[in-house]
Design an enzyme around this catalytic site. Structure first.
Site: not given
Ligand code: SAH
Length: 510
Positions: A217, A341, A391, A466
């Site tokens: 891939c 990521q 989170e 995103c």
């Molecule tokens: N900032 C991190 C993760 C981003 S992904 C990074 O860059 O690695 C988005 C995250 O939001 C996920 O981990 C998901 O579990 C969390 N999430 C989803 N809904 C949420 C909510 N209502 N409150 C808090 N976290 C939430």
């Protein structure tokens, strides 16, 4: 009147289509007889022959038959399984054009969904001359050049901190792309199946549940391809049977491989339909002999009749339960199930941009909402007085706390819960953030969270997104609530796919 009779084209008809746009899914959008058609594989500016496959009220889908006038942005997709797989959607477009397209998608969302004003495109040279060049007039070369200059323009504006009243419109920078946009993924999740020849592992043929065997891939790190190939061979030699989703029988469902770009550490996860792995010691010995960097071999048990990859139980078969990677100078432990990521090179670019927009001096209180395993939080903590991360997934917060210890970071506090519940509670307790970073999932921020931010009134809000559509929706709310949407920088986290990631900076208007 029957709406079908209105459409000027009908199913199976062959038509000439002038393509003028690209859909969010990467299909060419064009018109035939004034009727809108989506044509997969066609690019803006092209004239194509296509066969109408489906006609709906307002639009239809057509299959590409022949390109009569090709676009200058067309290139040969290098991947031999590009059309069958569907994992990438834009390999037939030059990389420079992909970056321009992704920026345009952000601009379109901000304007159409957010009803926000976007500033004309300002290049370095023109900025000095005081000229504003319209985005449409900027050719690909100019955009690539500014790309290489990285954050030059953003620096100018951020340092001066002069966004006026925001009337000049939002600066949407060129997409920050990769120097080498191939082999960037650190994680492979490969479904396994049986064919006459035995065990196969690869991908689901587009629009079906048939697993096609895959050797390579091109967006996956070579190491991961290698590991999958080795594991497949070991499985074949041991006579392992793959899971069959129709009958629910067979053992091996998925092989997941994670690779730490900075450390060379490898984790292999065998996702199995049941607890017992026959000849498990031979599996382990085989993997250890074939994969020198392996640090962790895990099993995840998933017996559910579902296409969700992981089940509830994960156990270590050999080695550790985590591998490590570093982004910038922060070290992270990554477990089988934790979110991390997938493009580490661009993650550093993304977080760097978020950090730049946060403009921390070391005195600030910062909130990182939707913090996952604390990646952005720990990045920010090095430059702030204190950072609070929230989170929803408890295991991710365990990882986040572990990661602060791993890095000796003592000024980060983490909480499990919904951002829209925890942050109002923090506010009640008197925690007032100078800067808030949000990085929500595709559906964007909860309305209650946006209201809380407007009541808390941090000086800056950095929005990592995103999904340009929900970003635009949320920026509208924040703009109406007294924030200037100053800048947006798209960052290409997923070259050759249609996904667009971006970072937006909002500053309080006062
Ligand atoms: N900032 C991190 C993760 C981003 S992904 C990074 O860059 O690695 C988005 C995250 O939001 C996920 O981990 C998901 O579990 C969390 N999430 C989803 N809904 C949420 C909510 N209502 N409150 C808090 N976290 C939430």
């Amino acid at each position: 009147m029957d709406s079908r009779s209105v459409a000027p084209v009908e199913k199976n008809q062959e038509v000439t289509v002038e393509i003028f746009g690209l859909s969010h899914d990467g299909e060419g959008v064009g018109r035939a007889e004034g009727f809108t058609l989506f044509v997969q594989g066609a690019l803006p500016g092209e004239t194509v022959r296509a066969k109408v496959m489906k006609v709906k009220k307002q639009y239809g889908y057509a299959k590409l038959l022949e390109i009569q006038v090709p676009s200058a942005e067309r290139t040969e997709a290098p991947c031999p399984i590009y059309k069958q797989c569907g994992g990438c959607q834009l390999q037939h477009m030059t990389y420079e054009a992909q970056l321009v397209h992704k920026r345009q998608q952000v601009v379109d969302s901000l304007e159409r969904i957010g009803k926000l004003q976007v500033a004309g495109f300002v290049t370095k040279k023109d900025e000095r001359a005081g000229d504003v060049v319209d985005a449409a007039a900027v050719d690909v070369n100019v955009q690539t050049e500014s790309n290489e200059q990285g954050s030059g323009e953003a620096n100018v504006r951020t340092e001066n901190n002069d966004y006026g009243s925001g009337e000049a419109g939002i600066i949407v920078h060129p997409t920050l792309g990769m120097q080498d946009p191939w082999r960037y993924r650190n994680k492979a999740q490969v479904p396994f199946g049986m064919e006459e020849g035995g065990l196969v592992g690869g991908f689901y043929a587009q629009g079906s549940h048939r697993i096609v065997d895959m050797e390579a891939c091109l967006i996956q790190h070579e190491q991961n391809d290698d590991v999958v190939r080795q594991v497949k061979e070991i499985g074949r030699s041991l006579g392992v049977r793959a899971y069959d989703e129709t009958s629910g029988s067979g053992l091996l469902r998925h092989v997941v491989v994670k690779y730490g770009f900075a450390t060379g550490e490898v984790m292999v996860v065998l996702v199995t339909n049941g607890d017992r792995i026959p000849r498990v010691d031979e599996w382990i010995e085989g993997i250890r002999a074939a994969v020198p960097g392996v640090q962790s071999i895990c099993q995840n048990v998933n017996t559910a009749r579902t296409n969700v990859i992981f089940g509830g139980v994960t156990r270590v078969l050999w080695g550790r339960d985590v591998i490590h990677d570093t982004i910038g100078d922060v070290k992270f432990a990554i477990s089988a199930r934790s979110f991390y990521q997938v493009n580490p090179v661009q993650t550093e670019v993304l977080y760097g941009k978020a950090l730049q927009y946060a403009a921390l001096s070391g005195r600030e209180t910062v909130i990182d909402a939707y913090c996952g395993i604390g990646t952005i939080t720990l990045f920010l903590a090095q430059h702030a007085k204190h950072v609070y991360g929230v989170e929803i997934v408890p295991e991710a917060i365990d990882d986040a706390r572990g990661n602060s210890l791993l890095n000796g970071i003592t000024n980060a506090t983490f909480a499990v819960g919904k951002a829209e519940e925890v942050i109002p509670a923090w506010k009640q307790q008197g925690i007032a953030a100078d800067v808030v970073v949000v990085d929500p999932p595709r559906k964007g921020c909860d309305a209650v969270l946006l209201d809380t931010l407007l009541a808390m009134r941090p000086e800056r809000i950095v929005y990592v997104s995103c999904n340009p559509a929900t970003l635009a929706r949320d920026l509208r709310v924040l703009a109406d609530g007294g924030y200037i949407v100053a800048e947006v920088t798209p960052v290409d986290m997923f070259p050759h796919t249609v996904h667009v990631e971006c970072v937006a900076l909002l500053v309080r208007q006062d």
